[in-house]
Design an enzyme around this catalytic site. Structure first.
Site, mmCIF file in Angstrom:
data_model
loop_
_atom_site.group_PDB
_atom_site.id
_atom_site.type_symbol
_atom_site.label_atom_id
_atom_site.label_comp_id
_atom_site.label_asym_id
_atom_site.label_seq_id
_atom_site.Cartn_x
_atom_site.Cartn_y
_atom_site.Cartn_z
ATOM 1 C CG ASN A 113 -1.646 1.173 1.348
ATOM 2 O OD1 ASN A 113 -2.619 1.753 0.689
ATOM 3 N ND2 ASN A 113 -1.265 2.168 2.266
ATOM 4 C CD GLU A 114 -1.418 5.680 0.271
ATOM 5 O OE1 GLU A 114 -0.670 6.396 1.136
ATOM 6 O OE2 GLU A 114 -2.463 6.367 0.080
#
Length: 696
Positions: free
Chosen positions: A422-423
Site C-alpha cells: 500500500n502506497e
C-alpha cells in the site's frame, strides 16, 4: 440471539465426524482459552520471566488487551511504543500427560518473546498474524507453570510496517490458546495455519475438483501407519464425497499427504447472492483410532477480472463496490472481541457492500469467517505500507508475513485478492532503485507460488504509469480528488485517463473519500482544507455523491473501495473535530452513528426500500431557509415540514432535493415518506431554528 449460520455449520461438521467410518470418535484436539487471569506491566523488567518473580504489583488484565487504547487515539503527545510484559500461571491437566502441547497466539504487536517456566519457547515478529510454538518440553503436566510474554511495539527497521496512517496498538490484543493434540496429528506449526489446504483445480457448474494437502506430524517414538480421511459435507450436514489415503510416517517426522476429490453439480458460492458453504473434514487415524480432526470452510467458485468489464464471479459480471476496514474502535484499540467484529460486518452488509478491503494488514480469523458466510469478496493484504528497509532482515520478515497471511487464510472462499503493498512512494531516497522493485517482484512471485488460484494486487498512490504498478496481476489506485487536492469534478476525466493508460490491465480504485464530523455543518458547502479542523458532514455527502456517480457507469473498474467504513485512530493526525482521528469513516469511531454518506451508499447498493433525511445531525440552525435532501432507493418521496406537505419529488439517482424550504422559529418537524409495493417507508427528525444577530 440466534446462532449465526457459520456456527451451525461447524456443529454440523463435528456431528459428521461420526459418519466418516463405522467407529467411535473420541475428542481429538482440545483448544483451551488462555485469555483470563494475566498480570501486566508496561515496562521492561529483566527478570520478569522467572517462575519465582513477584508480580503482585502488576495490573490484572484479561485478553484481548492493549496498552494504547487511550493514548493511541489522541494527538499531541506521542503514544507509548515500547515494552510490556504479561504473565499468567497455568495448571495443565494430568489427562494431557501423553499429549503434545502448543501455545498459539492469534495476534501480538509487534515483537513477542514467549517464555515458559523461565525458558524461551520462541519469538515472533509481526503485528497481525497468528503464531504457534511447541511448548511440550517446557510445560509440566499436573503442576503450576508460568507463561511470560514480552511484547514490544516500538518501531523496528526489520519488521513491517515501518510506518502507516494508523496507530500501532501494542500488546496481546487477540486471543491466546493452549492447543492439546495427539502426538499423531495435523501440524499446527506450518506458520500457525490449519495445516490443511484446499486447492480448487477445476470448477464448472457440472463438476468441481480439489487437491487437499494435509500437513502431518508424528511426535511418537516409533513409526506410524497413518490413515487420512477427507470428506466434503454439504450445508445440511450430509457427506457427499470422501476419500482415504494411507501412508507411513516415521518417528518424530513430518510429511504431507495430497488427496484428490471430485463432486458433481456443485452448489457454487455466489457472493451476496448465495454464499453457500460446504465443509471439508479431514481425519487422521492410527489404525482404528482417530487421533485428530480438522474442519475447514469450502466455498466453490470461480472469478476473474476483465480489463473492460470488471470483476466476474462464476462467469457472471459481479460489480465489486465496498469499503476498507480498520479493526480498532473507540477506547479499545485493536483489543476487540467477537461482538465487536460481528457488529462491524453487520453494518457493512446492511449498507449493501459486495466487497471489503482489509487494510492494511491481516485481520482476525473471525473476520474471514464472517466474509465467507456473508458473501463478501475480500482483498486482504500484507502490511508493506509507505516505506521499506533495504536489508535482508526486512525482506525475510516481509516474506514471512506474506507466507503467514496466505497459509493461515488459504481456504477462505471470500478471498479473491492478495494485496502486496500500500502506497509505496517517494519517501525512500532510492525510490526507483532496484531494492524496491526487487522486493515487490519477490513478494508477488512468492504469492503465486503459495497460491496460484488467486490474483495479486496492490494499492498505489504514485503516478499511474510508474512501472511498479505493473508487477501484480491487477492494480488499484488510492485517489482523493476533491479532498487533498484537485476538484470533485476531476473524477470522470481522471478515471478515463487511468483506463486509457492501462487499456489491457485490470484497474480499480482502492481508496477514495473525504473526512467529516457529525458535529460540523454548513448549508452551502465548499471544499475544506483537509488538514484543518473544519470537516463539515455536508461536504462528505457531496464528495461521495459525485465520486460514486462517476464510478458506477464505468464497468471496467474491477473494484471501488470507500476509505473508510469506520473512523479510526491515527496518533499523528490533528484535524477535524478530534485530534488523533481519521474521520473519513461512514460510521463514527464508536459505531454509534451512521453518517449521511452511509445512507447514500445504502440507497445505491440495496433494494429494500427506505428513506433517509440528510443533515439530520445539523440540529441547531441559524438561517431561516434551507435545502432538504433525502437519500432513498424508492422512486418518489414526499416531504412535510411541520405537517405541511412540500410536494413529491421523483429521482433517478437516489437524491431527492427541495431547495429553500422555510423554517419557523423554534422546533421544526421534518418528515419524509415513500410508498412502494403497498407499504409506506418514513423518516423524521427535528431541527431548531434560532434567529442569529446578523440576520436582518
Amino acid at each position: 440471539m440466534k446462532t449465526p449460520k457459520y456456527r451451525q455449520l461447524i456443529l454440523l461438521a463435528l456431528l459428521q465426524l461420526t459418519t466418516l467410518a463405522a467407529r467411535s470418535v473420541a475428542v481429538t484436539r482440545v483448544d483451551v482459552s488462555l485469555d483470563e487471569q494475566w498480570k501486566f506491566t508496561r515496562q521492561d523488567i529483566p527478570d520478569a520471566a522467572a517462575t519465582n518473580f513477584d508480580d503482585t504489583a502488576w495490573s490484572p488484565v484479561n485478553l484481548p488487551h492493549t496498552w494504547n487504547n487511550l493514548d493511541g487515539q489522541t494527538s499531541g503527545t506521542p503514544y507509548y511504543r515500547g515494552i510490556g510484559w504479561y504473565r499468567r500461571h497455568l495448571l495443565v491437566d494430568v489427562q494431557y500427560a501423553d499429549k503434545s502441547l502448543f501455545l498459539k497466539f492469534d495476534g501480538a504487536a509487534t515483537v513477542a518473546d514467549v517464555l515458559v517456566n523461565g525458558s524461551r519457547v520462541g519469538t515472533h515478529k509481526g503485528n497481525f498474524a497468528a503464531f504457534c510454538f511447541d511448548a511440550t518440553p517446557l510445560l509440566h503436566v499436573g503442576q503450576d507453570n508460568v507463561i511470560a510474554v514480552k511484547v514490544n511495539n516500538a518501531k523496528d527497521s526489520d519488521v513491517l510496517p515501518l510506518s502507516g496512517d494508523f496507530t500501532v496498538f501494542g500488546g496481546l490484543y487477540r486471543d491466546v490458546h493452549l492447543l492439546v493434540l495427539d502426538k499423531l496429528s495435523v501440524t499446527p506449526l506450518d506458520y500457525a495455519s490449519p495445516g490443511v489446504y484446499i486447492k480448487q483445480t477445476g470448477v464448472t457448474r457440472d463438476s468441481a475438483e480439489f487437491d487437499i494437502t494435509t500437513e502431518l506430524r508424528n511426535a511418537n517414538g516409533s513409526a506410524k501407519t497413518v490413515k487420512v480421511d477427507c470428506a466434503i459435507v454439504d450445508a445440511k450436514g450430509k457427506t457427499i464425497q470422501q476419500v482415504r489415503s494411507q501412508t507411513t510416517l516415521g518417528s518424530d517426522a513430518v510429511a504431507e499427504v495430497v488427496q484428490h476429490i471430485k463432486i458433481a453439480k456443485p452448489h457454487l458460492w455466489n457472493g451476496r447472492i448465495d454464499p453457500y458453504l460446504y465443509t471439508m473434514l479431514v481425519e487422521v487415524s492410527d489404525g482404528n483410532k482417530v487421533t485428530d480432526a480438522v474442519t475447514q470452510p469450502l466455498g466453490i467458485r470461480t472469478f476473474r477480472v476483465d480489463p473492460d468489464q470488471g470483476f466476474f464471479l462464476n462467469g457472471a459480471s459481479y460489480p465489486l463496490h465496498g469499503v476498507s476496514r480498520h479493526q480498532d474502535r473507540l477506547d479499545e484499540g485493536w483489543a476487540i472481541g467477537r461482538a465487536e467484529q460481528e457488529e462491524d460486518f453487520q453494518l457493512i452488509t446492511e449498507m449493501g457492500a459486495t466487497c471489503v478491503r482489509l487494510a492494511h494488514y491481516q485481520q482476525d480469523q473471525l473476520v474471514y469467517d464472517l466474509c465467507d458466510h456473508n458473501g463478501l469478496v475480500l482483498w486482504t493484504e500484507l502490511s508493506l505500507v509507505n516505506e521499506l528497509t533495504d536489508s535482508q532482515a526486512f525482506t525475510e520478515n516481509a516474506r514471512q508475513q506474506l507466507t503467514e497471511l496466505i497459509k493461515q487464510n488459504y481456504n477462505h472462499p471470500s478471498i479473491a485478492f492478495w494485496g502486496i503493498f500500500n502506497e509505496l512512494h517517494m519517501k525512500n531516497q532510492w525510490y526507483n532503485a532496484p531494492p524496491k522493485w526487487d522486493l515487490v517482484k519477490q513478494l508477488n512471485q512468492l504469492a503465486k507460488v503459495l497460491d496460484s488460484t488467486r490474483l495479486t494486487t496492490a494499492a498505489s498512490c504514485i503516478r499511474s504509469v510508474d512501472p511498479l504498478n505493473a508487477v501484480t496481476d491487477v492494480m488499484a489506485f488510492n485517489r482523493y480528488f476533491g479532498w487533498y487536492a484537485d476538484k470533485l469534478s476531476d473524477w470522470p476525466g481522471a478515471l478515463d485517463k487511468l483506463h486509457q493508460e492501462w487499456p489491457t490491465r485490470g484497474i480499480g480504485i482502492s481508496e477514495y473519500g473525504a473526512g467529516s464530523s457529525i458535529n460540523q455543518h454548513e448549508i452551502s458547502t465548499n471544499q475544506p482544507n483537509a488538514f484543518s479542523h473544519w470537516h463539515p458532514e455536508e461536504y462528505q455527502d457531496l464528495a461521495h455523491e459525485q465520486t460514486w456517480l462517476a464510478m458506477k457507469d464505468r464497468p471496467w473498474l474491477w473494484c471501488t473501495f470507500v476509505w473508510n467504513m469506520f473512523d479510526f485512530a491515527v496518533g499523528q493526525r490533528d484535524e477535524g473535530d478530534t485530534p488523533g482521528r481519521n474521520d473519513k469513516g461512514l460510521v463514527t469511531y464508536d459505531r454509534k452513528v451512521k453518517k449521511d454518506a452511509f445512507f447514500w451508499y445504502k440507497a445505491n447498493w440495496t433494494t429494500t426500500p427506505f428513506v433517509y433525511i440528510t443533515s439530520r445531525h445539523f440540529t441547531n440552525r441559524g438561517e431561516p431557509k434551507t435545502p432538504i435532501k433525502i437519500y432513498s432507493n424508492c422512486e418518489t418521496v414526499e416531504l412535510k415540514i411541520n405537517g405541511a406537505s412540500q410536494g413529491t419529488v421523483h429521482s433517478t439517482d437516489h437524491i431527492f432535493l427541495w431547495n429553500d424550504r422555510q423554517l419557523v422559529r423554534g422546533e421544526n418537524r421534518i418528515e419524509v415518506s415513500a410508498s412502494q409495493g403497498g407499504k409506506t417507508y418514513a423518516d423524521s427528525c427535528s431541527w431548531t431554528y434560532s434567529k442569529v444577530d446578523t440576520e436582518k
